[in-house]
Design an enzyme around this catalytic site. Sequence first.
Site, PDB file in Angstrom:
ATOM      1  N   ARG A 168       0.874  -1.050  -0.001  1.00 60.51           N
ATOM      2  CA  ARG A 168       0.173  -0.043   0.183  1.00 60.51           C
ATOM      3  C   ARG A 168       0.707   1.286  -0.125  1.00 60.51           C
ATOM      4  O   ARG A 168       0.466   2.294   0.643  1.00 60.51           O
ATOM      5  CB  ARG A 168      -1.031   0.095   1.216  1.00 60.51           C
ATOM      6  CG  ARG A 168      -1.876  -0.973   1.290  1.00 60.51           C
ATOM      7  CD  ARG A 168      -2.793  -0.830   0.307  1.00 60.51           C
ATOM      8  NE  ARG A 168      -4.217  -2.094   0.469  1.00 60.51           N
ATOM      9  CZ  ARG A 168      -3.907  -3.229  -0.062  1.00 60.51           C
ATOM     10  NH1 ARG A 168      -3.006  -3.629  -0.594  1.00 60.51           N
ATOM     11  NH2 ARG A 168      -5.208  -3.771   0.054  1.00 60.51           N
ATOM     12  N   SER A 242     -10.172  -0.128   3.515  1.00 59.99           N
ATOM     13  CA  SER A 242      -9.402  -0.297   4.716  1.00 59.99           C
ATOM     14  C   SER A 242      -8.851   0.888   5.352  1.00 59.99           C
ATOM     15  O   SER A 242      -8.257   1.651   4.444  1.00 59.99           O
ATOM     16  CB  SER A 242      -8.316  -1.300   4.747  1.00 59.99           C
ATOM     17  OG  SER A 242      -8.781  -2.628   4.202  1.00 59.99           O
ATOM     18  N   GLU A 338      -4.074   3.969   6.162  1.00 58.23           N
ATOM     19  CA  GLU A 338      -3.961   3.755   4.603  1.00 58.23           C
ATOM     20  C   GLU A 338      -4.149   5.105   3.892  1.00 58.23           C
ATOM     21  O   GLU A 338      -3.534   5.174   3.109  1.00 58.23           O
ATOM     22  CB  GLU A 338      -4.747   2.598   4.284  1.00 58.23           C
ATOM     23  CG  GLU A 338      -4.243   1.725   3.210  1.00 58.23           C
ATOM     24  CD  GLU A 338      -5.180   0.690   2.674  1.00 58.23           C
ATOM     25  OE1 GLU A 338      -5.201  -0.343   3.235  1.00 58.23           O
ATOM     26  OE2 GLU A 338      -6.157   0.859   1.665  1.00 58.23           O
TER      27      GLU A 338
HETATM   28  N1  EPU Z   1     -11.514  -9.959  11.014  1.00 56.43           N
HETATM   29  C1  EPU Z   1     -11.963  -9.828  12.076  1.00 56.43           C
HETATM   30  N2  EPU Z   1     -12.812  -8.844  12.385  1.00 56.43           N
HETATM   31  C2  EPU Z   1     -13.109  -7.834  11.505  1.00 56.43           C
HETATM   32  C3  EPU Z   1     -12.345  -7.921  10.476  1.00 56.43           C
HETATM   33  C4  EPU Z   1     -11.632  -8.897   9.780  1.00 56.43           C
HETATM   34  O1  EPU Z   1     -11.666 -10.610  12.970  1.00 56.43           O
HETATM   35  O2  EPU Z   1     -13.672  -6.953  11.712  1.00 56.43           O
HETATM   36  C5  EPU Z   1     -10.231 -11.116  10.567  1.00 56.43           C
HETATM   37  C6  EPU Z   1     -11.089 -12.138   9.514  1.00 56.43           C
HETATM   38  O3  EPU Z   1     -11.719 -12.993  10.060  1.00 56.43           O
HETATM   39  C7  EPU Z   1      -9.762 -12.470   8.731  1.00 56.43           C
HETATM   40  C8  EPU Z   1      -8.783 -11.432   8.871  1.00 56.43           C
HETATM   41  O4  EPU Z   1      -8.911 -10.650   9.948  1.00 56.43           O
HETATM   42  O5  EPU Z   1      -9.284 -13.790   9.409  1.00 56.43           O
HETATM   43  C9  EPU Z   1      -8.499 -10.582   7.743  1.00 56.43           C
HETATM   44  O6  EPU Z   1      -9.697 -10.182   7.225  1.00 56.43           O
HETATM   45  P1  EPU Z   1     -10.259 -10.031   5.671  1.00 56.43           P
HETATM   46  O7  EPU Z   1      -9.935 -11.161   4.966  1.00 56.43           O
HETATM   47  O8  EPU Z   1     -11.356  -9.317   5.419  1.00 56.43           O
HETATM   48  O9  EPU Z   1      -9.012  -9.250   4.858  1.00 56.43           O
HETATM   49  P2  EPU Z   1      -8.437  -7.699   5.583  1.00 56.43           P
HETATM   50  O10 EPU Z   1      -6.999  -8.052   6.017  1.00 56.43           O
HETATM   51  O11 EPU Z   1      -9.324  -7.130   6.508  1.00 56.43           O
HETATM   52  C10 EPU Z   1      -7.091  -6.968   3.226  1.00 56.43           C
HETATM   53  C11 EPU Z   1      -7.114  -5.803   2.533  1.00 56.43           C
HETATM   54  C12 EPU Z   1      -8.029  -5.449   1.722  1.00 56.43           C
HETATM   55  C13 EPU Z   1      -8.313  -6.634   0.743  1.00 56.43           C
HETATM   56  C14 EPU Z   1      -8.338  -7.934   1.770  1.00 56.43           C
HETATM   57  C15 EPU Z   1      -8.329  -9.016   0.445  1.00 56.43           C
HETATM   58  C16 EPU Z   1      -5.377  -4.265   3.884  1.00 56.43           C
HETATM   59  C17 EPU Z   1      -5.316  -3.133   4.767  1.00 56.43           C
HETATM   60  N3  EPU Z   1      -6.495  -4.628   3.452  1.00 56.43           N
HETATM   61  O12 EPU Z   1      -8.315  -6.863   4.150  1.00 56.43           O
HETATM   62  O13 EPU Z   1      -7.841  -4.277   0.887  1.00 56.43           O
HETATM   63  O14 EPU Z   1      -9.579  -6.542  -0.033  1.00 56.43           O
HETATM   64  O15 EPU Z   1      -7.349  -8.127   2.250  1.00 56.43           O
HETATM   65  O16 EPU Z   1      -7.239  -9.106  -0.058  1.00 56.43           O
HETATM   66  O17 EPU Z   1      -4.473  -4.931   3.308  1.00 56.43           O
HETATM   67  C18 EPU Z   1      -8.203  -1.933   0.891  1.00 56.43           C
HETATM   68  O18 EPU Z   1      -6.931  -1.886   1.196  1.00 56.43           O
HETATM   69  O19 EPU Z   1      -8.750  -0.875   1.004  1.00 56.43           O
HETATM   70  C19 EPU Z   1      -8.676  -3.314   1.120  1.00 56.43           C
HETATM   71  C20 EPU Z   1      -9.895  -3.343   1.142  1.00 56.43           C
END
Ligand code: EPU
Length: 346
Positions: A168, A242, A338
């Site tokens: 990012r 995010s 971010e």
């Molecule tokens: N989780 C929780 N509670 C929450 C949210 C998430 O426990 O409220 C846990 C989920 O269960 C999961 C883990 O955290 O085990 C990761 O969550 P998720 O798979 O939704 O992915 P993320 O890490 O929240 C990242 C990117 C997203 C991208 C997704 C898929 C970043 C900061 N965010 O999200 O990117 O779409 O992976 O690749 O790296 C963005 O940058 O704007 C964005 C949406």
Amino acid sequence: MKNKLSLLSDYSLQGLNTFGIAARARTFLTITEREQLQALYQDKELACMPRLILGGGSNLLLPDQVDALVLHMQLKGRRIVGENEQYVFVQGQAGESWHDFVQWTLQQGIGGLENLSLIPGTVGAAPIQNVGAYGVEIQDVFHQLSAFDFETGEIVTLNKSDCCFAYRDSVFKHAYRDRLVILDVTFALPRQWQARCAYADVADYLTKHQIAAPQPADISAAIIAIRQAKLPDPAVIGNAGSFFKNPIVDAGKRESLLQQYPQLVSYLQADGQYKLAAGWLIDQCGWKGKHLGRAGVYEKQALVLVNLGGASGNDVRELASAIQRDVGLRFGVQLEAEPVFIAASR
Ligand code: EPU
């Protein structure tokens, strides 16, 4: 030349940032032709005004008043610019909607960008943030870009290493911020397409829909469905995706956190460090679905901050600070925002 510069004063930016912050620009100009940038550069008074380059407005947090010349990038166009044995090269002008561009490549029968479907914003903004989702980042498909340099008045070409891509992050958030204006971006998409569907959400979708040999359009449909289920539509609830990066910690720190929190969500990185799920950390602090003033934490994904209606940039900053403080106190981990925070005076 100057007649190409139809400057507007005290212009509302509310519809031009996905957070829906009711910000106003002191001076505003829509850029539809490259020549306008050259005309700006040659105008002594305008050239030295502080600038804010606005694409889709999906990765920034605005103050109420932007005391700058806001350039709204609306250069349009997309085409296949070449091919060799390995790659097809596709180019989009900076003002193209990112999602429309991805869909257009798929309609041309060219795979490679499907995992990045439905990301808000524009083609020109995508490299700044090195946008990424479901196992693909811009740097994996990037070939080169051209940009107008406000220091020299020239158009420059940058290749992948010039952009210093990281998670990012890129040089456009640092040394070249407000100096280079991205005009177009070219992507190198492999002729030998391979599905990238290792993420559990994507694999589950394909199994559920009984798709054994997915095509690019199938992956795109999966990503669209997953994003729609998890992330708020900015047209309905203001947000910038995010709000925090997933923090990276060393193996020792992860180990000590795991002792205390066996449910900790972490991902091993190529360099032996671990990426922690910031959404999980925030969720554990009890912030999910909570709010501070008119800014809130999205009820389905704690990593997304939302505008509950009428939030100012400051409301969002205060909420972000409170979350950073709580996560820091509880886990000893510093969350980094971010989106780019825009100051009132630049
Ligand atoms: N989780 C929780 N509670 C929450 C949210 C998430 O426990 O409220 C846990 C989920 O269960 C999961 C883990 O955290 O085990 C990761 O969550 P998720 O798979 O939704 O992915 P993320 O890490 O929240 C990242 C990117 C997203 C991208 C997704 C898929 C970043 C900061 N965010 O999200 O990117 O779409 O992976 O690749 O790296 C963005 O940058 O704007 C964005 C949406």
